[in-house]
Design a protein around this motif. Structure first.
Motif, mmCIF file in Angstrom:
data_model
loop_
_atom_site.group_PDB
_atom_site.id
_atom_site.type_symbol
_atom_site.label_atom_id
_atom_site.label_comp_id
_atom_site.label_asym_id
_atom_site.label_seq_id
_atom_site.Cartn_x
_atom_site.Cartn_y
_atom_site.Cartn_z
ATOM 1 N N PHE A 179 0.842 -0.737 -0.225
ATOM 2 C CA PHE A 179 -0.080 -0.060 -0.247
ATOM 3 C C PHE A 179 0.325 1.069 0.417
ATOM 4 N N LEU A 180 2.053 1.292 1.383
ATOM 5 C CA LEU A 180 2.443 2.668 0.681
ATOM 6 C C LEU A 180 3.767 2.534 -0.400
ATOM 7 N N ALA A 181 3.449 1.477 -1.107
ATOM 8 C CA ALA A 181 4.633 1.532 -2.358
ATOM 9 C C ALA A 181 3.957 1.965 -3.390
ATOM 10 N N GLY A 182 2.304 2.166 -3.431
ATOM 11 C CA GLY A 182 1.481 2.580 -4.097
ATOM 12 C C GLY A 182 1.233 1.101 -4.557
ATOM 13 N N GLY B 92 -4.213 -3.645 -5.335
ATOM 14 C CA GLY B 92 -4.147 -5.567 -5.046
ATOM 15 C C GLY B 92 -4.561 -5.408 -3.653
ATOM 16 N N VAL B 93 -4.052 -4.508 -2.638
ATOM 17 C CA VAL B 93 -4.639 -5.075 -1.155
ATOM 18 C C VAL B 93 -6.166 -4.498 -1.266
ATOM 19 N N GLN B 94 -6.594 -3.961 -2.424
ATOM 20 C CA GLN B 94 -8.661 -3.751 -2.209
ATOM 21 C C GLN B 94 -8.771 -4.760 -2.294
ATOM 22 N N ALA B 95 -8.244 -5.301 -2.930
ATOM 23 C CA ALA B 95 -9.037 -6.542 -4.505
ATOM 24 C C ALA B 95 -8.752 -7.692 -2.987
ATOM 25 N N ARG B 96 -7.627 -8.075 -2.046
ATOM 26 C CA ARG B 96 -7.579 -8.754 -1.487
ATOM 27 C C ARG B 96 -8.424 -8.727 0.169
ATOM 28 N N LEU B 97 -8.645 -7.796 0.757
ATOM 29 C CA LEU B 97 -10.012 -7.466 1.339
ATOM 30 C C LEU B 97 -10.619 -7.685 1.535
ATOM 31 N N SER B 98 -11.084 -7.016 0.250
ATOM 32 C CA SER B 98 -12.890 -7.572 -0.566
ATOM 33 C C SER B 98 -13.294 -9.189 -0.964
ATOM 34 N N LYS B 99 -12.362 -9.802 -1.603
ATOM 35 C CA LYS B 99 -12.538 -11.120 -0.896
ATOM 36 C C LYS B 99 -12.275 -11.887 -0.255
ATOM 37 N N SER B 100 -11.297 -11.769 0.659
ATOM 38 C CA SER B 100 -11.701 -12.096 2.145
ATOM 39 C C SER B 100 -12.612 -11.617 3.022
ATOM 40 N N ARG C 35 -11.479 -3.123 7.868
ATOM 41 C CA ARG C 35 -10.605 -2.362 7.093
ATOM 42 C C ARG C 35 -10.860 -1.285 5.596
ATOM 43 N N LEU C 36 -11.455 -2.057 5.047
ATOM 44 C CA LEU C 36 -11.660 -1.830 3.856
ATOM 45 C C LEU C 36 -12.052 -0.495 3.589
ATOM 46 N N ARG C 37 -12.818 0.310 4.791
ATOM 47 C CA ARG C 37 -13.446 1.547 5.144
ATOM 48 C C ARG C 37 -12.094 2.341 4.927
ATOM 49 N N ALA C 38 -11.399 1.863 6.163
ATOM 50 C CA ALA C 38 -10.051 2.505 5.854
ATOM 51 C C ALA C 38 -9.321 2.853 4.834
ATOM 52 N N LEU C 39 -9.446 1.861 4.133
ATOM 53 C CA LEU C 39 -8.274 2.472 2.925
ATOM 54 C C LEU C 39 -8.833 3.377 2.131
ATOM 55 N N THR C 40 -10.233 3.005 1.719
ATOM 56 C CA THR C 40 -11.193 3.898 1.237
ATOM 57 C C THR C 40 -11.046 5.592 2.131
ATOM 58 N N TYR C 41 -11.138 5.128 2.865
ATOM 59 C CA TYR C 41 -10.805 7.099 4.424
ATOM 60 C C TYR C 41 -9.669 7.229 3.104
ATOM 61 N N ILE C 42 -8.472 6.903 3.252
ATOM 62 C CA ILE C 42 -7.009 6.879 2.340
ATOM 63 C C ILE C 42 -7.155 7.747 1.328
#
Length: 650
Positions: free
Chosen positions: A234-237, A241-249, A268-275
């Motif tokens: 995530f920090l590398a941009g 891919g992180v969002q897809a894995r979280l949605s799948k899980s 966790r997806l909400r936190a990702l969306t916030y960022i």
């Protein structure tokens, strides 16, 4: 001509890398304060000056640095200063003050450019463009020197080898917000190793779903490593891919009807969306880049910087370089960039709103500093051009706000000069305050303010240490502070040329404090520095009823809604805050000190060994020599040293 050795004290340590092929020269000229004397001093240098790359320092009669410059060919560049008619007024003034020069040759012009930035930062010359806001930027640090890596805020040198640094962020607030969201998203620990090792049950962060509690085994090493890898991605941009894995899980957990786990993934997806949603600057596909745009108006320059890392916006900040009058805008931006990247790792791409004449030289110097290729671009179209235009708008808006604030500040300072009958608008105001508790841990504090606001690099703290100063005697404390402050000024700047002499002293206190201060100033022979005492009114200043005491017994009160009153209250409160903070830091340090700290030859390791063996410092003090010798890690000689310290003549 005197050749100065490379290890001369006034050469910066950072220049050591140039030692293989450098020479330093210092030439002294006439002391006559006029343009001819300056030109004569420069021509004296030219007699032996090589046509090689290097850096030159122009110095006045006192040896203070006026200007630092770099050159591809030193002789050619310095010769220009002898052609006075072709110089702008600013440089003519500089030449008229020049009485000596120091020359350092380098292997390449890029090395000269880097050395120039180091020297400007060290000497802060009055004729160079200066980056005022040179404080360090915050980073996010992911430490991997532990089985369970730790994520934390970091500011300062980047010295930890097994770690990843992500940044810079524009402010502490932006890094804190991002760090909080990252903890919710990846559940990485933020506690110290000692705290981690001593946990027997999860802490509050686990309860509020901001940590996975590896300290008590709620997550295994492999699962935690997956979280770390996601955080790195995530920090590398690579947030997609992180969002897809979280949605799948989340979907898989919902299918298994494990709704509690599904809710965790949802949060966790909400936190990702916030960022992702907090990115007011969208720079997908840009990778790592810094964006700079410049705006100029009324002799003031604003430079707006956007920090893009991994295609994400990590904040923006406006800078206002000093000493920019009569300097071309491209030269201001070029000088700013070299100083900005003096302590900051350059990204691979730098976007500017205008072309620079020395772009290739800047790229070469930044590549040498960064250890990788650095490209400087001026986008002309597409999304990158839109990004430049957004930075340009921000620079103009920041400049307008700055000019409005400066205008207001100027009016207040003029009103201040009229109210207290000062000779001119003050350029340097010093405010003094003391802090202590029943005379213990007594400290004095001085803050500095001027037309540009608080000058925090000028703040000073004074440990009250004279034996004749009685604990708790505020008058005696103030006397010691002022005698030390003005005694040093008299020694270092008797001619008052440095700008360090105040135009106004504000003292937190009433008639008594003011009288004591005036007596001190009179004793020291300082008769031309105005002094004003600020005393709280009958309701402790809460209703704006401060009374301002002037020498001779005069008292002034200002209307409760006066802008000048609010300004003076801010100065008084800032001095109080700084004094209290200094006192608290000293008190906190004293609480951790031990009588063993004063024993010669007893360092932290032996101190710890003695305390672990005897339990308290008092027990060590009362121990017999034979008992001291039995302590682990304490030799017979050390035991004798400790015993003799506490039992002199015994």
């Amino acid at each position: 001509m005197d050749r100065t050795p490379a290890d001369r004290p006034d050469q910066p340590n950072a220049a050591d890398r140039f030692n293989e092929d450098q020479a330093t020269y210092t030439v002294r000229g006439s002391e006559q304060p006029d343009l001819d004397a300056g030109v004569a001093a420069i021509r004296e240098v030219l007699k032996t000056l090589p046509r090689r790359p290097g850096v030159y320092r122009m110095q006045d009669a006192r040896g203070d640095v006026l200007y630092v410059g770099k050159a591809r060919a030193l002789r050619n560049r310095v010769t220009n200063y002898t052609q006075v008619a072709k110089l702008p007024k600013r440089l003519q003034r500089m030449v008229s003050q020049t009485r000596s020069m120091t020359i350092v040759t380098t292997r390449t012009e890029a090395e000269a450019l880097l050395l120039e930035a180091q020297l400007i930062k060290r000497f802060r010359p009055p004729y160079n463009v200066l980056l005022r806001d040179d404080k360090s930027f915050p980073f996010i640090l992911l430490r991997e020197d532990h089985a369970f890596p730790r994520i934390q805020k970091h500011r300062g040198a980047r010295r930890i080898k097994k770690a990843h640094y992500y940044g810079p962020f524009a402010s502490a607030g932006s890094v804190t917000r991002t760090l909080n969201a990252l903890q919710k998203l990846f559940l990485l620990r933020s506690c110290s190793d000692s705290y981690f090792e001593n946990r027997s049950r999860p802490c509050l962060l686990y309860q509020i779903k901001r940590c996975s509690a590896p300290c008590v085994g709620r997550i295994g090493v492999e699962e935690y490593d997956e979280l770390v890898d996601d955080a790195k991605a995530f920090l590398a941009g690579k947030s997609t891919g992180v969002q897809a894995r979280l949605s799948k899980s989340m979907a898989e957990a919902a299918e298994r009807q494990d709704f509690e786990l599904a809710a965790v993934y949802r949060d966790r997806l909400r936190a990702l969306t916030y960022i992702q949603g907090s990115q007011t600057v969208h720079a997908e596909g840009l990778g790592d880049a810094d964006v700079f745009a410049l705006a100029c108006k009324g002799g003031t320059v604003s430079i707006q910087a956007f920090f893009i890392r991994g295609g994400q916006n990590w904040g923006h900040r406006a800078f206002f370089p000093a000493h920019v009058n009569d300097v071309p805008e491209t030269e201001v931006l070029s000088s700013f960039l070299v100083q900005f990247y003096e302590d900051m790792p350059p990204p691979r791409r730098i976007l500017l709103d205008r072309a620079l004449a020395d772009r290739e030289l800047l790229e070469e110097a930044l590549c040498e500093r960064a250890g990788h290729k650095v490209g400087i671009e001026v986008p002309q179209r597409g999304s990158r051009r839109k990004l430049i235009e957004q930075a340009k708008r921000n620079a103009e808006e920041a400049l307008d706000r700055r000019l409005a604030e400066t205008t207001t500040q100027g009016k207040i300072l003029r009103e201040l000069a009229d109210t207290f009958e000062l000779a001119d608008v003050p350029k340097r105001i010093e405010v003094y305050d003391n802090s202590h508790i029943m005379g213990t841990n007594a400290t004095g504090a001085m803050i500095v303010a001027g037309p540009e606001g608080f000058r925090k690099n000028g703040y000073r703290k004074f440990n009250i240490k004279r034996p004749e100063t009685n604990p708790g005697d505020d008058f005696a404390m103030m006397r010691e502070v002022l005698e030390r402050r003005f005694g040093r000024l008299e020694r270092e700047d008797p001619d008052r040329q440095s700008g360090e002499w105040p135009d106004l002293l504000l003292i937190d206190g009433g008639k008594g404090q003011l009288s004591a201060v005036c007596e001190v100033m009179e004793d020291m022979g300082v008769h031309d520095v105005p002094v004003v005492g600020v005393a709280k009114g009958p309701h402790h200043g809460r209703e704006g009823r401060e009374i301002f005491h002037l020498p001779g017994g005069r008292e002034i009160t200002l209307p409760p809604n006066s802008g000048l009153l609010f300004y003076l209250q801010r100065l008084r409160d800032e001095a109080h805050r700084f004094a209290i903070g200094t006192h608290r830091a000293k008190r906190a340090k004293s609480l951790t000190m031990s009588t063993l700290d004063d024993v010669p030859g007893i360092g932290p390791t032996r101190k710890r060994a003695l305390l672990m063996h005897f339990g308290t410092a008092r027990a060590v003090k009362g121990a017999a020599l034979e008992d001291l010798e039995k302590a682990p890690g304490i030799s017979r000689a050390t035991a004798r040293q400790v015993y003799d310290y506490f039992h002199p003549g015994g």
